[in-house]
Structure formats: C-alpha cells, structure tokens
Scaffold this active site. Structure first.
Site: not given
Length: 200
Positions: A118-119
């Site tokens: 998700c980063w």
C-alpha cells in the site's frame, strides 16, 4: 531467445528521499548535475541501445541484472513454498492489446497486489497529481505498440541526480494474481512496470 545483459557495475539500490525543493531544482536545471540531460544509467544499461539490439535481432529483452527469478523478489516477502510458485509473464502473454498508458495517468489506475504494498500505491497516487514530475519519471518513448522489444525504462531522483532504470516486462504472479501493484483496467501496465523498476 532473449538478450541477456550482465551488470558491469554494482550500485547501491536504495533510493534516498529528497525534498520537493531539490526535486524541483533538479527538474528545472538544464545541462547541469541533476538534470534530465545528464541522466545516470543504472547498472550502465542504456535503454535505446538495448532496445535497438533486441529489435535488430528480433528478440525480447531479458534483464540479467534483475532476472525473472525468486532472487529478485527477496526471501522475506513470502514464505519459501509460495516464492517457488511465482510465475513470470509478459503483458503480451495474457493481454491481446496491452498499453503502457490508456486515457492518461490517474491515482485511480492502481490496485494493491498480493504482497500488500500500500505504501507504493500512496507514492504512485501522489506522483499522478504532479504531472510535471510524472513526465520525468515515466518517459513517453516506449510502449507495447511500435518498437516493442520487452524493455522499458523509468527515472528516479536519487542523491541529487535523475537515474534511468531499465527493466524487462516480465511480471510476477502468484496463483494467477499480480504479486505487486497492478492496473485497475486489465490492459494498462504503467503501475506494474514502474514498481518493478523501483524494486530494481
């Protein structure tokens, strides 16, 4: 058959964070350190030369410096039994009409892969809102149509310089699902290929 290119130089692959001011200064400076005219070539790989070689020989590029192998994934990302189940596929192998970009680039183009990155989605989403920088990161001289040879390149800001990173387009899949960031539409591949270049 494929063209294999060995690394001629070892480099630190970690990308350093930099301030927006440094990035903007590097983006605006012409012909000086930190400009696109003075690109550094990661692993001394020249995109145009490698693509021309592949096209002249009728071969698809295979990057020996970042191979389609578990060694490019890393031992701690997945359990060992799953690592060996990874399959590598080119977009042309599972899409009839792949594109690097369709209808522009948007933060809504991207979805999270199996590894929970998700980063990376957040970083890519932010980049899509900065069009002047996005054009530096994602060169327009490539695609799946004219001049396709299984090779792509992306640029990253590292230690005060733009660095050009060359990759092949073989992407990792686990149980038929993308391992990393992937497109929301089935035939757009800039998110997956950009993450692969960043991982390299």
């Amino acid at each position: 058959m494929a063209v294999h290119v060995s690394p001629s130089q070892e480099r630190d692959t970690m990308l350093a964070p930099s301030s927006a001011l440094m990035l903007e200064q590097g983006w605006q400076t012409r012909g000086a350190r930190g400009s696109l005219q003075n690109l550094k070539k990661f692993n001394n790989q020249d995109f145009n030369q490698l693509r021309a070689l592949c096209l002249s020989q009728g071969l698809l590029f295979e990057d020996a410096t970042f191979p389609a192998h578990v060694s490019s994934i890393g031992p701690n990302l997945l359990p060992a039994d799953k690592l060996w189940q990874i399959q590598w596929k080119r977009p042309t192998e599972f899409q009839r009409n792949p594109y690097l970009i369709t209808d522009g680039v948007s933060r809504f183009d991207i979805k999270q892969g199996e590894i929970g990155d998700c980063w990376m989605l957040a970083a890519l989403g932010s980049l899509t809102l900065q069009k002047q920088f996005l054009e530096n990161v994602l060169p327009k001289d490539q695609g799946f149509q004219d001049g396709y040879a299984g090779i792509f390149h992306f640029r990253f800001w590292q230690y005060g310089d733009w660095v050009d990173v060359v990759i092949d387009d073989r992407l990792p899949f686990l149980n038929g699902r993308y391992l990393s960031v992937h497109p929301r539409t089935s035939n757009e591949f800039w998110p997956s290929l950009l993450e692969k270049a960043y991982a390299k």
